[in-house]
Design a protein around this motif. Sequence first.
Motif, PDB file in Angstrom:
ATOM      1  N   ILE A   1     -70.660  92.598 -63.764  1.00  0.00           N
ATOM      2  CA  ILE A   1     -71.749  92.066 -64.582  1.00  0.00           C
ATOM      3  C   ILE A   1     -71.516  90.576 -64.841  1.00  0.00           C
ATOM      4  CG2 ILE A   1     -72.845  92.181 -66.848  1.00  0.00           C
ATOM      5  CD1 ILE A   1     -71.994  95.234 -66.768  1.00  0.00           C
ATOM      6  N   GLY A   2     -70.263  90.326 -65.224  1.00  0.00           N
ATOM      7  CA  GLY A   2     -69.923  88.928 -65.515  1.00  0.00           C
ATOM      8  C   GLY A   2     -70.140  88.039 -64.313  1.00  0.00           C
ATOM      9  N   LEU A   3     -69.868  88.604 -63.154  1.00  0.00           N
ATOM     10  CA  LEU A   3     -69.943  87.781 -61.953  1.00  0.00           C
ATOM     11  C   LEU A   3     -71.245  88.011 -61.195  1.00  0.00           C
ATOM     12  CD1 LEU A   3     -66.312  88.337 -60.707  1.00  0.00           C
ATOM     13  CD2 LEU A   3     -67.231  86.268 -61.724  1.00  0.00           C
ATOM     14  N   SER A   4     -72.240  88.510 -61.939  1.00  0.00           N
ATOM     15  CA  SER A   4     -73.486  88.834 -61.249  1.00  0.00           C
ATOM     16  C   SER A   4     -73.971  87.639 -60.431  1.00  0.00           C
ATOM     17  CB  SER A   4     -74.553  89.250 -62.259  1.00  0.00           C
ATOM     18  OG  SER A   4     -74.730  88.210 -63.183  1.00  0.00           O
ATOM     19  N   ALA A   5     -73.789  86.437 -60.982  1.00  0.00           N
ATOM     20  CA  ALA A   5     -74.131  85.268 -60.181  1.00  0.00           C
ATOM     21  C   ALA A   5     -72.910  84.871 -59.372  1.00  0.00           C
ATOM     22  CB  ALA A   5     -74.565  84.123 -61.080  1.00  0.00           C
ATOM     23  N   GLU A   6     -73.184  84.391 -58.211  1.00  0.00           N
ATOM     24  CA  GLU A   6     -72.110  83.987 -57.314  1.00  0.00           C
ATOM     25  C   GLU A   6     -71.311  82.831 -57.944  1.00  0.00           C
ATOM     26  OE1 GLU A   6     -71.939  81.636 -53.045  1.00  0.00           O
ATOM     27  OE2 GLU A   6     -73.805  81.898 -54.141  1.00  0.00           O
ATOM     28  N   PRO A   7     -69.980  82.946 -57.972  1.00  0.00           N
ATOM     29  CA  PRO A   7     -69.220  81.848 -58.574  1.00  0.00           C
ATOM     30  C   PRO A   7     -69.244  80.624 -57.657  1.00  0.00           C
ATOM     31  CG  PRO A   7     -67.735  83.475 -57.642  1.00  0.00           C
ATOM     32  CD  PRO A   7     -69.130  84.005 -57.445  1.00  0.00           C
TER      33      PRO A   7
ATOM     34  N   LEU B   1     -66.974  65.250 -69.983  1.00  0.00           N
ATOM     35  CA  LEU B   1     -66.155  66.440 -69.733  1.00  0.00           C
ATOM     36  C   LEU B   1     -66.459  67.534 -70.747  1.00  0.00           C
ATOM     37  CD1 LEU B   1     -62.773  64.743 -68.792  1.00  0.00           C
ATOM     38  CD2 LEU B   1     -64.173  66.160 -67.308  1.00  0.00           C
ATOM     39  N   LYS B   2     -66.712  67.122 -71.977  1.00  0.00           N
ATOM     40  CA  LYS B   2     -67.043  68.111 -73.008  1.00  0.00           C
ATOM     41  C   LYS B   2     -68.357  68.820 -72.672  1.00  0.00           C
ATOM     42  CE  LYS B   2     -64.915  66.541 -77.220  1.00  0.00           C
ATOM     43  NZ  LYS B   2     -65.170  65.532 -78.249  1.00  0.00           N
ATOM     44  N   VAL B   3     -69.307  68.075 -72.163  1.00  0.00           N
ATOM     45  CA  VAL B   3     -70.586  68.691 -71.799  1.00  0.00           C
ATOM     46  C   VAL B   3     -70.382  69.663 -70.635  1.00  0.00           C
ATOM     47  CG1 VAL B   3     -72.877  68.229 -70.853  1.00  0.00           C
ATOM     48  CG2 VAL B   3     -71.959  66.784 -72.659  1.00  0.00           C
ATOM     49  N   LEU B   4     -69.538  69.291 -69.693  1.00  0.00           N
ATOM     50  CA  LEU B   4     -69.266  70.189 -68.568  1.00  0.00           C
ATOM     51  C   LEU B   4     -68.644  71.491 -69.071  1.00  0.00           C
ATOM     52  CD1 LEU B   4     -67.814  67.784 -65.841  1.00  0.00           C
ATOM     53  CD2 LEU B   4     -70.157  68.480 -66.214  1.00  0.00           C
ATOM     54  N   GLU B   5     -67.753  71.367 -70.034  1.00  0.00           N
ATOM     55  CA  GLU B   5     -67.121  72.533 -70.637  1.00  0.00           C
ATOM     56  C   GLU B   5     -68.185  73.442 -71.263  1.00  0.00           C
ATOM     57  OE1 GLU B   5     -63.964  72.039 -73.779  1.00  0.00           O
ATOM     58  OE2 GLU B   5     -63.099  70.918 -72.099  1.00  0.00           O
ATOM     59  N   LEU B   6     -69.076  72.799 -72.001  1.00  0.00           N
ATOM     60  CA  LEU B   6     -70.145  73.549 -72.663  1.00  0.00           C
ATOM     61  C   LEU B   6     -70.987  74.293 -71.637  1.00  0.00           C
ATOM     62  CD1 LEU B   6     -71.862  74.128 -75.244  1.00  0.00           C
ATOM     63  CD2 LEU B   6     -73.137  72.049 -74.710  1.00  0.00           C
ATOM     64  N   TYR B   7     -71.321  73.613 -70.559  1.00  0.00           N
ATOM     65  CA  TYR B   7     -72.165  74.213 -69.528  1.00  0.00           C
ATOM     66  C   TYR B   7     -71.439  75.388 -68.889  1.00  0.00           C
ATOM     67  CZ  TYR B   7     -75.551  74.538 -65.747  1.00  0.00           C
ATOM     68  OH  TYR B   7     -76.521  74.970 -64.891  1.00  0.00           O
ATOM     69  N   ASN B   8     -70.158  75.204 -68.664  1.00  0.00           N
ATOM     70  CA  ASN B   8     -69.360  76.275 -68.068  1.00  0.00           C
ATOM     71  C   ASN B   8     -69.300  77.492 -68.985  1.00  0.00           C
ATOM     72  OD1 ASN B   8     -66.125  77.242 -67.860  1.00  0.00           O
ATOM     73  ND2 ASN B   8     -67.361  77.275 -65.995  1.00  0.00           N
ATOM     74  N   LYS B   9     -69.286  77.242 -70.293  1.00  0.00           N
ATOM     75  CA  LYS B   9     -69.251  78.346 -71.241  1.00  0.00           C
ATOM     76  C   LYS B   9     -70.562  79.125 -71.174  1.00  0.00           C
ATOM     77  CE  LYS B   9     -66.604  77.219 -74.908  1.00  0.00           C
ATOM     78  NZ  LYS B   9     -66.515  76.366 -76.098  1.00  0.00           N
ATOM     79  N   LEU B  10     -71.645  78.411 -71.047  1.00  0.00           N
ATOM     80  CA  LEU B  10     -72.950  79.055 -70.985  1.00  0.00           C
ATOM     81  C   LEU B  10     -73.212  79.686 -69.614  1.00  0.00           C
ATOM     82  CD1 LEU B  10     -74.984  76.280 -72.818  1.00  0.00           C
ATOM     83  CD2 LEU B  10     -74.206  78.446 -73.775  1.00  0.00           C
TER      84      LEU B  10
ATOM     85  N   ILE C   1     -78.442  69.282 -64.010  1.00  0.00           N
ATOM     86  CA  ILE C   1     -79.017  67.979 -64.358  1.00  0.00           C
ATOM     87  C   ILE C   1     -80.061  68.147 -65.454  1.00  0.00           C
ATOM     88  CG2 ILE C   1     -80.396  66.062 -63.491  1.00  0.00           C
ATOM     89  CD1 ILE C   1     -78.978  66.387 -60.808  1.00  0.00           C
ATOM     90  N   ASN C   2     -80.859  69.188 -65.311  1.00  0.00           N
ATOM     91  CA  ASN C   2     -81.867  69.436 -66.334  1.00  0.00           C
ATOM     92  C   ASN C   2     -81.210  69.671 -67.693  1.00  0.00           C
ATOM     93  OD1 ASN C   2     -84.681  69.907 -67.061  1.00  0.00           O
ATOM     94  ND2 ASN C   2     -83.943  71.972 -67.546  1.00  0.00           N
ATOM     95  N   PHE C   3     -80.132  70.447 -67.675  1.00  0.00           N
ATOM     96  CA  PHE C   3     -79.379  70.708 -68.898  1.00  0.00           C
ATOM     97  C   PHE C   3     -78.872  69.403 -69.499  1.00  0.00           C
ATOM     98  CE2 PHE C   3     -75.161  71.394 -70.785  1.00  0.00           C
ATOM     99  CZ  PHE C   3     -75.449  72.344 -71.752  1.00  0.00           C
ATOM    100  N   PHE C   4     -78.346  68.571 -68.660  1.00  0.00           N
ATOM    101  CA  PHE C   4     -77.751  67.314 -69.090  1.00  0.00           C
ATOM    102  C   PHE C   4     -78.779  66.406 -69.758  1.00  0.00           C
ATOM    103  CE2 PHE C   4     -75.558  63.255 -68.600  1.00  0.00           C
ATOM    104  CZ  PHE C   4     -74.234  63.611 -68.787  1.00  0.00           C
ATOM    105  N   VAL C   5     -79.983  66.441 -69.229  1.00  0.00           N
ATOM    106  CA  VAL C   5     -81.005  65.510 -69.705  1.00  0.00           C
ATOM    107  C   VAL C   5     -81.781  66.087 -70.885  1.00  0.00           C
ATOM    108  CG1 VAL C   5     -83.088  64.262 -69.051  1.00  0.00           C
ATOM    109  CG2 VAL C   5     -81.238  64.505 -67.426  1.00  0.00           C
ATOM    110  N   ASN C   6     -82.043  67.389 -70.843  1.00  0.00           N
ATOM    111  CA  ASN C   6     -82.968  67.953 -71.828  1.00  0.00           C
ATOM    112  C   ASN C   6     -82.314  68.792 -72.920  1.00  0.00           C
ATOM    113  OD1 ASN C   6     -85.420  66.889 -70.835  1.00  0.00           O
ATOM    114  ND2 ASN C   6     -85.360  68.366 -69.152  1.00  0.00           N
TER     115      ASN C   6
END
Lengths: 326, 424, 280
Positions: B23-29, B47-56, B323-328
């Motif tokens: 389930i966790g890996l439902s999307a291809e890593p 780097l902090k934003v990348l961390e956040l994105y990785n968490k989500l 990119i969308n995440f980063f901007v919006n």
Amino acid sequence: MTRKSQPKKSWLFLIINWEEKLMNEKYSFFKRVLNSENTSGYVFILPWILGFLIFTIIPILSTLFLSFTKYDLLTSPRFIGFENYIRMFTNDPKFIKSLKVTFFYVFVSVPLKLTFALMIALLLSYNSKLSPLYRAIYYIPSMMGGSVAIAVLWKRLFSSDGTINALLNLVSIHTDISWIGNPKTAIWTLIILAVWQFGSSMLIFLAGLKQIPVSYYEAASIDGANVFQRFFRITLPLLTPIIFFNLVMQLINGFMTFTQAFIITEGGPLNNTLFYALYLYQRGFQFFDMGYACAMAWFMLIIIAILTSLIFKSSNFWVYYESKEE
Amino acid sequence: MKKYKTYSILCVLFVLFLLLGNIGLSAEPITLRISWWGSQTRHDRTLKVLELYNKLNPNVKFETEFGAFSGYWDKLAVQAAAKNLPDIIQIGYGYLEEYAGRGLLAEITPFVDKGIISFKDASPAIKEAGMVEGKLYAVCLGMNAWAIAYDPLAAEKAGISISKTGLWTWNDYRRFAKKIYEATGLKAELPFMDEPTNILAYYLQQNGLNLYNSTGTGLGFSDPKYMQEILEIFLDLVKSGAAPHPSEYAVTRSLEDSLLVKGKAWLYWLWSNQFVALAQAAKRPLSLTLPPRGKNPGLFLNPSQFFVISANSKYKEEAAKFINFFVNNIDANKILLAERGVPTSSKVRKALKDIVDPIVKQTFDYMDLAARNSIPTVPRQPAKASEIKKLGQEIFQKVLYGEISPADGAKEFMKRGNEILQGK
Amino acid sequence: MKDRKKIKSILYHLIVITFSYVMIYPLLWMFFSSFKDNSEIFRYAHILLPQRFNFENFLIGWRGFGGISFSVFFRNSFILSIIGTLGAVLSSALVAYGFSRNKFKGKKIWFGFMIATMLLPYQVVMIPQYIMFNRFGWVNTFKPLLVPSFFGQPFFIFLIIQFIRGIPIELDEAAKIDGCSKYSIFFKIILPLITPALITATILSFLWRWDDFLGPLIYLNRPTLYPVSLALRMFADPSAISNWGAMFSMATLSIIPGLLIFIFFQRYLIEGIIATGIKG
């Protein structure tokens, strides 16, 4: 590291074992072939020959080929004949400037460096208990001189609010000149950096001095020669082979100087420290102008070849060889 | 029996683990490579934003390549040659056309159509800024504009008041600089010495012209007098001592090492987003104002940086999502804090208004002011812009060092500039 | 007379020491600056010693940039320097023996080529090498910096040849009479005897690889792969640096491995340099 070195080691032992097997009479034919000096010579230099072909010859020829093309690394090279070479001399003031700058740098810094090296070597040739320590201190700068750490340090020392100006201030020379920013002085900061690294040349001179038999000097003293006469009549001529060696190596190194100019002055001000190697790098890796950069590389090769052959030719006139056993 | 029990528990756990794992890996890593240039602050925040994105999005990992501006383009050029560009690349406006023109960038339009990247909270000009020859390649990360930062106390001491709205002329600029120098010994720093074509472009736009022509095949002006005039202004200031000697700028130095920060100058030209770093380093109150005015507005709202997706990326869609995440995304931008310029999304701007500190607010206010004093379009930056910038730097240095006259410098710039642009 | 000699000796040492001080002043300045904070570095540039020894710079500096600490950069530098050095020294020893103790057809030509490559500027091969390694998919790995070292390095080949020439040929001949082949002569007789030359080559190779900048600059694009030299330059970038103290602390650390090696192996290094120069 150890993991990588082990296969290497066992490979060596394999050779020994294999070779010992071949020593058996049964394999006498192989033995003969393998042990003929023709074969063994090639076996030993094989790594170098392979490397030479793959990493030197093929690239050199590719450079030559690319130098006749317009090549931006992305689209395939387009043949344009001698255009790059023509452009170098007719329509690129920066190229001419970089040649001038490099020649100035090499022809000022190398003689200065060698003079210093010789002077200090003479000074240190008087033996004392502290000699090894002195030798080490004078040598250390030449060991680190090419590093980024030193380049960064140099930048700080010679800036307008840097250490050099602060020290000059102490002896009441008040200036806030930026040694690196001033077009007249910038190249000199790099020359000083080069001269500062006279240590390894000094060591070689020192060794050369030790090889001159004391009896020569004794004989000269008896003849009433003074210090200077002894230096110019005995020391200098006997050192010429070493001067020759140092000269060739330092000239080539001088032409290849990159890191210092890249970090300390960035080629500026007014392109007054735009070394050849730096401009070549800029052309190739900043402006996607690989064909042109390759042409520059070949031209550099030609210059160095001419210079070294000139030095070699001239060596007949000024390099003094004692009769050698070989 | 006991053994059997343990086994069965283990088996159940194992199956559960597999299921959960699935389930966790439902999307291809996947791993996205991303590169940017900037200062330590930017590295940390990004780097902090990348961390956040990785968490989500736990399936998306990042491999980062970042460094300082000076080496960035060399590296990128080399990677481009190797067809080894990162998936997501931060790129400057002056380089966009060059990279797009070489076919190195992926078109973004499909992702906009699919709704993966949204421009709906941004002005149309923002989207347009990322277009090259009618095709969308880049997403703008923030807006900035040229600005002047100055020390209001120094001006006061010399009895000069500078209007916040910058209603001063070039003559005022000269006069003030000299007066303040006489009164306080403080200098007015030379403008953009690592990219002096900025000041030229500003002056040209004030005269209704552009640095480059509309096709990017030549300079946008044919009379060398504009360049000569701008050179004369600053040469005059250098000669009178009111501006520092150009040797101060021969070696690139950080904002923190500028004469203004060291208390030896009172005026500094900059991109508005740099004001935060400058004001923090200067440790004294600074003001922002518009550069001297001319016949027409000379400013434009500049897309400070873009994210682009490289043509060789395997994960274009994932890159677009990020990119969308980063901007919006508002949380992401609360970490970034407008460090790349004023955010393009009006929603993000609104969310940031309340939390940004007073200095950042100064830049926000300045951008509002600049917006009212700008030309409507972003001037074109042709593929050879980076080479023109190098040339401009060379000419400015030659003239300000006194090697050649402003007239000759202007002529040389025109001649060689046109040659470069015509691809000779 | 004795007094005069003493005065002369004192004068000599005074001159030499003064000049030594000038020589290492920049290094001392860098060392002590790594304990100073920014304002002190600027305002008291003429004072060598810090007002107080502040070790904080080292902690801040070690953190590196963007979450990658200097332990990563140092590790990379050690990997590059040690493996590259091993490859270069071992392969060079083989080749040197081939050239110095074997008579074979074409030896003169190959030797000429070898000496010529010593004089060859790296720039000539830089671009095609890059294209080639790129095609191998080696960019962003250590391979382009390590693999070529396993094919012998002309300078070290030359150095070792000079050393082998100093070994009496009678040793080889005696071994040959005992039934040793060229190969066993190399491994059993020559290799142990040339240890000093190998140590010299090792030291020099290590120092050069440690300082190498252009190679990593071209081939390594990921910060996690940077060696110290490249990291230092990124760390010290003029458009990013604001903490000079931390920068100098890392610069100081970066020269320590070289310095230690020098201190411990001084004798070999100096002898090696002398050997190449003298007989050249």
